[in-house]
Design an enzyme around this catalytic site. Structure first.
Site, PDB file in Angstrom:
ATOM      1  N   CYS A  30      -7.714  14.339   1.641  1.00  0.00           N
ATOM      2  CA  CYS A  30      -7.232  14.634   3.048  1.00  0.00           C
ATOM      3  C   CYS A  30      -6.503  15.746   3.162  1.00  0.00           C
ATOM      4  CB  CYS A  30      -6.280  13.110   3.479  1.00  0.00           C
ATOM      5  SG  CYS A  30      -6.655  11.799   3.270  1.00  0.00           S
TER       6      CYS A  30
ATOM      7  N   ASP B   8      -5.706   9.201  -4.026  1.00  0.00           N
ATOM      8  CA  ASP B   8      -4.330   8.546  -4.233  1.00  0.00           C
ATOM      9  C   ASP B   8      -4.096   7.777  -5.727  1.00  0.00           C
ATOM     10  OD1 ASP B   8      -4.832   9.158  -1.590  1.00  0.00           O
ATOM     11  OD2 ASP B   8      -3.145   8.008  -0.844  1.00  0.00           O
TER      12      ASP B   8
ATOM     13  N   SER C 231       2.254   5.918   3.100  1.00  0.00           N
ATOM     14  CA  SER C 231       1.142   7.175   2.682  1.00  0.00           C
ATOM     15  C   SER C 231       2.137   8.486   2.621  1.00  0.00           C
ATOM     16  CB  SER C 231       0.277   7.233   3.763  1.00  0.00           C
ATOM     17  OG  SER C 231      -0.576   8.548   3.589  1.00  0.00           O
TER      18      SER C 231
END
Length: 560
Positions: free
Chosen positions: A193, A121, A472
């Protein structure tokens, strides 16, 4: 002359050569260009766990093409591991540490070029910020997304499924055994992810910017193709050096605009607004990223749907053609003359691409038949968000595009999460979480768990959540984040009271507190600035220097 020659050529530079030779480098090695490899490998981050193997193949490519690779480490925190506790304060500020450390190592060692290895991220934007700042030949190479896990709630599971499942468990919707099985079966491989969170959004946008080779952002972590693209990256960095193609010849106003359109077309993470703003700032560009998002979201169709906007994950997106096919479908509205790290333009990359799998219109459509005729990320403004609020309509039901509800206010993420699990949040509530902005948090924490708990308790279609913090990329439901000015700087979100009516209107790009302007002004007069939560260490510095979310939450050194 290459940068490294300043310290490696000539009889007077024996000191530097001797230093390299103490580590096994040879005279012939030191006659070649020196290529740094900034590797964020660690055993803390699943998206980086395979970067040792990736780095070795990058080295193979560099050496094969006539360079000498020199690897060094870069920190990288996993947002998932920091969720819901004090560690999240450090996640966004770590982006600046990453950029600063890469800049420092590049200048200390006078690398001729750098390959940047990172997948997650804040690591990807931090690496891209460093590339923009340095303006030497750079290529970013992620480690690739993980495979999806066991099917749960109608889609392949991932780490976030556990948070949703915990909400379901607290509402007695699933058994404890159904909950526990996700621990073993939701994350079957390493990799970033499996959904389109901030990590995979930024890996995809690095491709769209031209800073990652075609498919290099999204080839699965566990595939052989990931290692093949690593070796190709090593070869290509030498080509960029030979041709003098530096980062700022690739990161331009036009390529940033391409990345914005791709983000909108795939309904990427709202965090991309902040990260692209920071990258443009480091490249000293004059593009107003926030305004571009606001304008382009009204005219850019949503062409791809990936979890959390659908049940299809990043591996499905890759097999459907990935970023290259998406940009191909969008080519009429992109600037395809932009240079990329392949040494070719966007148009040339699209024309020469070889797709390994058939197109899947469940994942990627055409401009003529999109999933929606406006972009998946939107900018809202109003008396509750004078500067900005960011939302992601591409990931939630259209019935929520206009939502009026009653405020229930919390001054921290933890307070809100406890209230949701305890059943204090009900249908029709707008959950307000404040003092979680860049300064107030500090670090602009993510409200990931709060949204997942609302979903798990069956409130995703009947509640909303607004915050001066972030979300998120996996979050769906009606939410607005990045509200600026933030509460800690006296923004109107600070004076919202329980029971106030709040209106979220995506179609009209507005976010308003339905209270008279006189009452808002009176409340603001009574507001008092809180003491910083941290007064020493790195977060003490960040509290002082963090710019607003509307400015990319960069560290503003003019405040010193």
């Amino acid at each position: 002359m290459h940068r490294s020659e300043k310290i490696l050529r000539g009889i007077d530079n024996q000191y530097y050569r001797a230093t390299y030779k103490s580590m096994g480098f040879t005279t012939e090695d030191l006659k070649r260009p020196i290529i740094g490899i900034a590797n964020a490998w660690s055993e803390c981050v699943p998206g980086h766990f395979n970067l040792r193997q990736v780095a070795q193949r990058v080295k193979d490519g560099i050496y094969r093409a006539g360079g000498t690779p020199v690897e060094f480490g870069v920190i990288g925190g996993c947002d998932g591991m920091a969720q819901g506790h004090d560690g999240m304060h450090y996640i966004l500020p770590s982006r600046e540490i990453i950029a600063n450390s890469v800049e420092s190592m590049a200048q200390i060692n006078l690398f001729d070029a750098i390959v940047l290895l990172g997948s997650c991220d804040k690591i990807v934007p931090g690496l891209l910020m460093a590339a923009a700042r340095l303006d030497i030949p750079c290529i970013l190479l992620p480690g690739g997304p993980m495979e999806g896990g066991i099917v749960f709630d109608g889609r392949q599971s991932d780490q976030t499924s556990s948070a949703e499942a915990y909400g379901m468990l607290s509402a007695n919707k699933i058994t404890e055994e159904e909950y526990k099985v996700l621990e073993e079966c939701s994350c079957p491989t390493c990799g970033s992810c499996s959904y389109l969170g901030t990590a995979n959004t930024m890996c995809s946008l690095s491709e769209a910017l031209g800073m990652t080779l075609p498919d290099g952002g999204i080839v699965p972590a566990s595939s052989a193709a990931r290692l093949a693209v690593a070796e190709e990256t090593g070869i290509k960095i030498m080509e960029l050096l030979e041709k003098g193609i530096t980062s700022r010849k690739i990161i331009t106003n036009e390529s940033i605009r391409n990345a914005i359109k791709v983000c909108l077309a795939m309904s990427g993470s709202t965090n991309a607004v902040m990260h692209l703003t920071a990258i443009a700032h480091e490249a000293e560009l004059d593009i107003d990223v926030l305004e571009e998002f606001g304008t382009l979201s009204k005219t850019t169709p949503q062409v791809a749907k990936i979890n959390p906007a659908s049940k299809y994950n990043m591996v499905d997106f890759y097999r459907a053609g990935g970023v290259v096919r998406l940009m191909s479908e969008m080519s009429s509205i992109l600037d395809t003359d932009q240079m990329t790290v392949s040494g070719k333009t966007v148009a040339e990359n699209i024309a020469g691409h070889r797709y390994l799998y058939p197109v899947d219109r469940r994942v990627i459509r055409t401009l003529d038949d999109p999933f929606g005729y406006t972009g998946g990320v939107a900018v809202l403004r109003g008396n509750l968000a004078p500067d900005t609020g960011i939302t992601k309509p591409g990931a939630f039901d259209k019935s929520l595009h206009h939502f009026v509800g009653e405020a229930i206010c919390f001054d921290s993420e933890e307070e809100a999460e406890e209230a949701i699990i305890a059943g204090k949040v009900r249908e029709g509530h707008v959950v307000v979480i404040r003092y979680e902005g860049p300064k107030g948090g500090p670090g602009m924490r993510e409200m990931f768990k709060a949204m997942k708990y609302l979903y798990g308790r069956g409130l995703a279609l009947t509640t909303a959540l607004i915050t001066d913090g972030r979300f998120s990329g996996t979050n769906n439901g009606c939410f607005v984040g990045h509200i600026s000015p933030e509460a800690a700087e006296g923004g109107p979100i600070a004076i919202v009271q329980d029971g106030d009516k709040i209106e979220i209107d995506v179609d009209n790009s507005s976010l308003n507190l339905l209270v008279s302007e006189e009452e808002i002004a009176e409340r603001l007069k009574r507001w008092k600035r809180p003491e910083p939560k941290f007064k020493k260490g790195y977060l003490g510095l960040y509290c002082k220097l963090a710019a607003s979310g509307a400015k990319g939450a960069i560290m503003d050194y003019s405040l010193l």
